[in-house]
Design an enzyme around this catalytic site. Structure first.
Site, short mmCIF file in Angstrom:
data_model
loop_
_atom_site.label_atom_id
_atom_site.label_comp_id
_atom_site.label_asym_id
_atom_site.label_seq_id
_atom_site.Cartn_x
_atom_site.Cartn_y
_atom_site.Cartn_z
N CYS A 242 -13.31 1.80 -14.85
CA CYS A 242 -13.68 3.19 -14.58
C CYS A 242 -12.41 4.04 -14.59
CB CYS A 242 -14.38 3.28 -13.22
SG CYS A 242 -15.34 4.80 -12.99
N GLU B 93 0.82 -1.21 0.00
CA GLU B 93 0.00 0.00 0.00
C GLU B 93 0.85 1.26 0.00
OE1 GLU B 93 -3.18 0.57 -0.42
OE2 GLU B 93 -3.59 -1.56 -0.69
N CYS C 59 -25.39 4.19 -12.38
CA CYS C 59 -24.38 5.23 -12.37
C CYS C 59 -24.98 6.58 -12.77
CB CYS C 59 -23.23 4.87 -13.32
SG CYS C 59 -21.93 6.12 -13.40
N CYS D 166 -19.20 -2.23 -17.33
CA CYS D 166 -19.23 -1.94 -15.90
C CYS D 166 -20.46 -2.56 -15.22
CB CYS D 166 -19.22 -0.43 -15.67
SG CYS D 166 -19.25 0.02 -13.93
N CYS E 217 -17.67 1.83 -19.85
CA CYS E 217 -18.97 1.76 -19.16
C CYS E 217 -19.81 0.58 -19.64
CB CYS E 217 -19.73 3.07 -19.34
SG CYS E 217 -18.85 4.51 -18.69
#
Length: 355
Positions: free
Chosen positions: A189, A34, A205, A199, A196
């Site tokens: 995205c 991370e 959305c 998605c 899209c």
DNA sequence: AAGTCGGGGAC
DNA sequence: GTCCCAGACTT
């Protein structure tokens, strides 16, 4: 179906499950990954992560290493404070947590270099604890899904996005969900050319429904542009013609015709006399006009000057012309097709002509 | 709220 | 060239 449920189903099929830090996953490995992934793309991180783990297999190995050695492993990754903080944090774990990486949110948050999102990501992925994350990917997904307008660096916007992030975070399968929402942001995205069609969240959305996907997330506002000032002279002869000058071929308005310029601070009368051998009586300042370029604002103070002896200016005939602004057929726009005029000059001539 | 850290990728 | 990236920290 809920946001998280759709995402989890999608993740099961298409998500990334074989990244180096997803194998033999524990709080230490997730933490290191991370930190490396802060402001750094996955592809860049992978080789660094593998070497780093070879040298510092656990948090105590890292804590006991020399800082120079840690920095050496970071060389080329950038943001070197991350490496120094990582090293310090490992020593903090060694000294304050008996060498065991803390599994309590506040303890993880207290480690240098770990903020709210990173702390949440570590504990969600390594321990399945329920914490929301809000990194660049999640900000992009949520700002689109909820059609949140405004730069995500703004506190008000960030608070709003954290609320949405918390709201969508499920009670179970935290490791998969956390990876899923980041994967969605990274693979579908995307900032540009989002997919899209593929998605799993497209039905709900808000940005997609209102054709605003490309507008979100709102880009960071450009920093304040420097302001330059200049006085533009509208030198007018007895025929009501205005003196124009051709600009040098390079630079601002290269090759276009513009008005004579002079510093706002200096005397108009002296300037006209010195530079043009013009004899003038008075001059009349018009309101300042702001013209904005990509890299600065130009505040123009237009100044109308009646010239008594225009014949004096016959020098440099190719670069100067007495120009009669006139209206074309379409009305208010000046007839300027034959002469390339800088935009604010065209505007000023129009204004003068309409008086 | 704004500045800083940074090499690299996408366009 | 510009903008942005699995952000956090300092001022």
């Amino acid at each position: 179906m809920t946001f998280s449920k759709k995402l989890l189903i999608w993740y099961k099929k298409y998500g990334r499950k074989n990244l180096p830090w997803q194998l033999n996953r524990n709080a230490y490995t997730v933490w290191v990954s991370e930190i490396m992934l802060q402001q750094t793309q996955v592809k860049t991180v992978i080789p660094y992560y593998e070497k780093f783990m070879q040298s510092f297999a656990d948090v105590n190995a890292l804590a006991n290493a020399h800082e120079d050695d840690v920095l050496h492993h970071w060389s080329g990754l950038g943001y070197y404070a991350r490496a120094r903080n990582l090293h310090k944090a490992a020593q903090q774990v060694r000294d304050e947590h008996c060498g065991l990486f803390p599994l309590n949110f506040d303890d993880v948050l207290a480690l240098p270099g770990v903020g709210r999102s990173t702390a949440g990501a570590v504990l969600a992925q390594a321990e399945g604890q329920r914490h929301a994350i809000l990194d660049g990917n999640v900000k992009r997904v949520l700002s689109r899904f909820h059609a949140v307008h405004g730069w995500t660096g703004q506190k008000k916007i960030q608070d709003q996005l954290w609320l949405f992030a918390e709201m969508h975070t499920p009670e179970k399968q935290l490791a998969d969900y956390t990876q899923a929402i980041m994967d969605l942001g990274a693979t579908l995205c995307r900032r540009s050319r989002p997919d899209c069609e593929s998605c799993p969240l497209s039905d709900d959305c808000a940005a997609l429904a209102t054709q605003q996907v490309a507008l979100l997330p709102t880009p960071k506002p450009k920093k304040t542009l420097p302001v330059k000032t200049v006085r533009m002279l509208l030198l007018r002869n007895d025929k009501k013609q205005i003196l124009l000058e051709k600009r040098p071929p390079t630079g601002i308005w290269g090759g276009l015709w513009s008005l004579p310029e002079m510093p706002v601070i200096e005397s108009v009368k002296d300037w006209c006399n010195t530079h043009y051998q013009f004899d003038i009586n008075a001059s009349d300042e018009l309101p300042v006009v702001r013209h904005t370029f990509s890299h600065f604002h130009l505040d123009i103070t237009p100044c109308v000057v009646e010239v008594n002896n225009p014949d004096q200016s016959v020098m440099e005939a190719e670069r100067r012309v007495w120009y009669k602004a006139c209206k074309n057929d379409r009305g208010s726009k000046a007839e300027s097709q034959s002469l390339g005029l800088a935009a604010p000059v065209s505007s000023l001539l129009n204004r003068l002509n309409e008086e």
